[in-house]
Design an enzyme around this catalytic site. Structure first.
Site, PDB file in Angstrom:
ATOM      1  N   ILE A 177       0.868  -1.166   0.000  1.00 45.54           N
ATOM      2  CA  ILE A 177       0.000   0.000   0.000  1.00 45.54           C
ATOM      3  C   ILE A 177       0.914   1.228   0.000  1.00 45.54           C
ATOM      4  O   ILE A 177       2.062   1.156   0.431  1.00 45.54           O
ATOM      5  CB  ILE A 177      -0.989   0.023   1.189  1.00 45.54           C
ATOM      6  CG1 ILE A 177      -0.272  -0.050   2.536  1.00 45.54           C
ATOM      7  CG2 ILE A 177      -2.016  -1.076   1.077  1.00 45.54           C
ATOM      8  CD1 ILE A 177      -1.210   0.017   3.735  1.00 45.54           C
ATOM      9  N   ASP A 178       0.413   2.329  -0.513  1.00 41.76           N
ATOM     10  CA  ASP A 178       1.240   3.524  -0.668  1.00 41.76           C
ATOM     11  C   ASP A 178       1.781   4.007   0.678  1.00 41.76           C
ATOM     12  O   ASP A 178       1.183   3.767   1.733  1.00 41.76           O
ATOM     13  CB  ASP A 178       0.425   4.651  -1.304  1.00 41.76           C
ATOM     14  CG  ASP A 178       0.011   4.342  -2.730  1.00 41.76           C
ATOM     15  OD1 ASP A 178       0.701   3.538  -3.381  1.00 41.76           O
ATOM     16  OD2 ASP A 178      -1.011   4.896  -3.178  1.00 41.76           O
ATOM     17  N   LYS A 179       2.876   4.729   0.616  1.00 37.91           N
ATOM     18  CA  LYS A 179       3.510   5.273   1.818  1.00 37.91           C
ATOM     19  C   LYS A 179       2.506   6.018   2.698  1.00 37.91           C
ATOM     20  O   LYS A 179       2.466   5.833   3.912  1.00 37.91           O
ATOM     21  CB  LYS A 179       4.651   6.212   1.413  1.00 37.91           C
ATOM     22  CG  LYS A 179       5.290   6.957   2.578  1.00 37.91           C
ATOM     23  CD  LYS A 179       6.351   7.932   2.095  1.00 37.91           C
ATOM     24  CE  LYS A 179       6.914   8.743   3.256  1.00 37.91           C
ATOM     25  NZ  LYS A 179       7.943   9.714   2.816  1.00 37.91           N
ATOM     26  N   THR A 206      -0.765   5.845   2.685  1.00 35.95           N
ATOM     27  CA  THR A 206      -1.995   5.104   2.979  1.00 35.95           C
ATOM     28  C   THR A 206      -1.744   4.271   4.231  1.00 35.95           C
ATOM     29  O   THR A 206      -0.683   3.668   4.378  1.00 35.95           O
ATOM     30  CB  THR A 206      -2.382   4.192   1.806  1.00 35.95           C
ATOM     31  OG1 THR A 206      -2.635   4.989   0.653  1.00 35.95           O
ATOM     32  CG2 THR A 206      -3.623   3.367   2.125  1.00 35.95           C
ATOM     33  N   ARG A 265      -7.130   5.727  -5.917  1.00 36.32           N
ATOM     34  CA  ARG A 265      -6.902   7.150  -6.162  1.00 36.32           C
ATOM     35  C   ARG A 265      -7.218   7.513  -7.612  1.00 36.32           C
ATOM     36  O   ARG A 265      -7.836   8.546  -7.895  1.00 36.32           O
ATOM     37  CB  ARG A 265      -5.451   7.501  -5.822  1.00 36.32           C
ATOM     38  CG  ARG A 265      -5.111   7.246  -4.352  1.00 36.32           C
ATOM     39  CD  ARG A 265      -3.610   7.194  -4.099  1.00 36.32           C
ATOM     40  NE  ARG A 265      -2.981   8.495  -4.270  1.00 36.32           N
ATOM     41  CZ  ARG A 265      -1.666   8.679  -4.177  1.00 36.32           C
ATOM     42  NH1 ARG A 265      -0.857   7.639  -3.939  1.00 36.32           N
ATOM     43  NH2 ARG A 265      -1.154   9.871  -4.340  1.00 36.32           N
TER      44      ARG A 265
END
Length: 323
Positions: free
Chosen positions: A142-144, A146, A244
């Site tokens: 998962i994104d930094k 998030t 997103r």
């Protein structure tokens, strides 16, 4: 470790005559950044007829051909670091963690350490090697910025089994997002391929060709006076920045998303300025991986985990509830 690569330019034409060498080379090879070109020039890795070019401001000459030697990349082995982990579940095969916003999952350019992998190596001592040197045990990301749940494999058998479930889209993943506006329709399915944006290499985008199949199921949970909404998203696929990009596609960019919604601001003067400022300056994309379900790789039992909303996410919902 990959092999060294030699890039050879086309012959310099009159349009580039007299241009800087670093500019010319980065234009010729879009996958090599200008800063990387400059580093390679400093290392003596740029030549013309076996003469080394050592100055970034060197002016190219019409009719010349230049070469860049790009040395092989060497993966640095992540070091264990004593970083606190919010462990939801752990056994000898897997570990489920609740990642905080601001933590990168694995080492990458710009984030060489203090990642989830560094923390896991300290806690677990060993992880599956299938993910490679920089990504041991990592099955999904998962994104930094998030927050939320991740499952990590502690051995190769668990890694293979979990990867197969992700490939079959049988993993249950539920995210909650706070978005600007209200989705129309309130509930639906976004089925749109995602690929690298042709206009900005840092961004992903819905594309018509050369993209990857991406499907997001969404449900509007709360409408905050048409200013913003709390949306639940279930991923059928797991593409980079999928939620997103897909929510942006239907005109509901995530609050706080600095990559996809830089210009989005709430300007309604009926909303108190302190609340407008809080929403407009939310420091990360408002996205949380709330729940995760999968088949345990050894016991074959169905497992399901749910996490709490982090403090900043609850504060954002509280502000919106009272606008």
């Amino acid at each position: 470790m990959s092999d060294a690569v030699i890039y050879t330019t086309p012959m310099v034409n009159k349009d580039y005559k007299g241009k800087r060498i670093d500019k010319f080379l980065s234009d010729c090879f879009p996958d090599v950044s200008r800063s990387q070109v400059q580093r390679l020039i400093a290392l003596g890795n740029v030549t013309c007829d076996e003469d080394t070019i050592g100055d970034n401001s060197f002016k190219v000459k019409e009719g010349d051909i230049y070469q860049i030697l790009v040395p092989p990349a060497v993966d640095a082995e992540p070091q264990p670091q004593n970083i606190p982990l919010d462990i939801i579940y752990e056994d000898e095969d897997i570990i489920v963690v609740n990642k905080p916003a601001g933590m990168t999952v694995h080492p990458a350019p710009g984030a060489p350490d203090k990642t989830l992998v560094n923390a896991l190596l300290y806690h677990c001592k060993d992880l599956s090697g299938i993910g490679g040197v920089k990504r041991p045990g990592i099955v999904h990301r998962i994104d930094k910025d998030t927050s939320g749940l991740l499952v990590v494999a502690k051995n190769d058998a668990a890694h293979q089994h979990l990867c197969a479930q992700f490939a079959e889209h049988s993993i249950e993943r539920t995210y909650f997002a706070v978005v600007f506006g209200v989705p129309n329709p309130l509930n639906g399915i976004i089925d749109a391929d995602i690929g690298r944006s042709p206009y900005d290499r840092k961004k992903m985008a819905v594309v018509q060709k050369n993209g990857k199949h991406a499907v997001t199921h969404y449900q509007t949970i709360k409408n905050y006076k048409n200013v913003a909404s709390l949306v639940k998203c279930n991923l059928e696929t797991g593409r980079t920045h999928q939620i997103r990009v897909h929510m942006s596609r239907i005109g509901c960019n995530l609050v706080g998303d600095q990559l996809y919604v830089k210009a989005k601001k709430i300007t309604n003067k009926a909303i108190p300025s302190d609340k407008r400022d809080f929403i407009n300056n939310f420091p990360r994309q408002a996205l949380h991986a709330k729940s995760l379900g999968f088949i345990h790789p050894k016991t074959q039992k169905q497992m399901f985990f749910e996490s709490y909303f982090p403090t900043d996410f609850k504060q954002l919902m509280g502000v919106l509830e009272n606008i």
